[in-house]
Design an enzyme around this catalytic site. Structure first.
Site, PDB file in Angstrom:
ATOM      1  CG  HIS A  41       9.619  74.018  33.026  1.00 23.34           C
ATOM      2  ND1 HIS A  41       8.900  74.147  34.198  1.00 23.34           N
ATOM      3  CD2 HIS A  41      10.073  75.273  32.726  1.00 23.34           C
ATOM      4  CE1 HIS A  41       8.913  75.400  34.596  1.00 23.34           C
ATOM      5  NE2 HIS A  41       9.608  76.108  33.717  1.00 23.34           N
ATOM      6  CG  ASP A  46       8.474  71.127  35.443  1.00 22.67           C
ATOM      7  OD1 ASP A  46       9.701  71.282  35.382  1.00 22.67           O
ATOM      8  OD2 ASP A  46       7.664  72.072  35.431  1.00 22.67           O
ATOM      9  CB  SER A  64       8.394  79.045  34.666  1.00 25.27           C
ATOM     10  OG  SER A  64       9.537  78.545  35.323  1.00 25.27           O
TER      11      SER A  64
END
Length: 269
Positions: A244, A214, A107
């Site tokens: 995610h 996601d 991320s």
């Protein structure tokens, strides 16, 4: 789970905490780079798999995150975070001289890892980007449109189809559950632009893993960013139905099997 230990070092902007999952005779070293608002302690399962595969694993809590110092989730310049990660890599190399190093970022950590590869990729054996914030992340301009970013918490259900992951995230006192800081959003915008013009990864073996569903870092926005920086050796794995946090998904073992197979290939090359 693999045993771990912690130490601290003085980073660019204060005292940082690093967690190590040691291995007496590692085949390779992994530097884990965590995402926004979380901390490296959420990567115990990932580290355990990697240690059992032969890695010594290191990961820090970024400034303003987890057990590290600083105003919560305040990052004014991600170049400072990249420099802190490099300090961790240097310690890992000092403990394990001559051992190849792999960086794995998730991320926001994927964004940091991408910038890291642009600055320090010549010394890496491989790079893994998981659901990376790269390219077009609509969250940044949307929140910067407000003088004071609104408090819109992350929906824990968007993390994984395993709802216990979201429940643990919501109950974790080391996870930030408040709003973005404006300075941090501005730093995101600056770094995304810097990565876009920072050049490709060249011949560095790179694995990109992403959940098809996601909602936090949507796949289409990241794809453009990946295309801008990809070098000559990119492997892509998109997981159907995954959200995610693919390392915490219901098919996390499949994902980590893919990561381990990729690392094996990169090391053998």
């Amino acid at each position: 789970m693999a045993e771990s230990r912690e130490h601290t070092f003085t980073g660019v902007r204060g005292l940082n905490t690093v967690r190590e999952w040691p291995h007496d005779r590692p085949r390779y070293v992994v530097v884990l780079v965590h995402g926004y608002g979380e901390h490296i302690g959420r990567y115990e399962y990932v580290a355990d798999r990697l240690v059992r595969h032969g890695a010594a694993v290191f990961g820090l809590d970024h400034m303003g995150h987890g057990r590290s110092a600083g105003d919560r989730v305040l990052i004014e310049d991600f170049e400072d975070v990249v420099t802190d990660v490099h300090t961790v890599e240097e310690r890992a190399r000092a403990e394990h001289p001559g051992v190849p190093v792999v960086v794995i970022g998730h991320s926001m950590g994927g964004m940091i890892a991408a910038r890291y590869a642009q600055r320090y990729g010549a010394g890496l054996a491989a790079l893994v980007l998981s659901g990376p914030v790269i390219g077009d992340w609509a969250v940044v301009p949307a929140l910067l449109a407000f003088e004071e970013p609104p408090d819109i918490p992350i929906d824990p259900a968007t993390l994984s189809r395993d709802l216990s992951v979201g429940e643990a995230y919501a109950a974790d006192p080391l996870v930030w559950h408040g709003p973005f800081k404006r300075a941090t959003l501005e730093a995101f915008a600056t770094t995304l632009a810097e990565i876009a013009k920072g050049g490709t990864f060249g011949a560095l073996p790179t694995l990109w893993v992403h959940g098809e569903e996601d909602e936090l870092v949507p796949l289409p926005g990241s794809r453009g960013g990946i295309e801008a920086v990809r070098g000559s050796d990119l492997t892509e794995r998109i997981y159907r139905g995954a959200r995610h946090e693919v390392f915490n998904e219901t098919n996390k073992d499949e994902v980590l099997d893919d990561v381990i197979a990729f690392i094996d290939r990169a090391l053998s090359a």
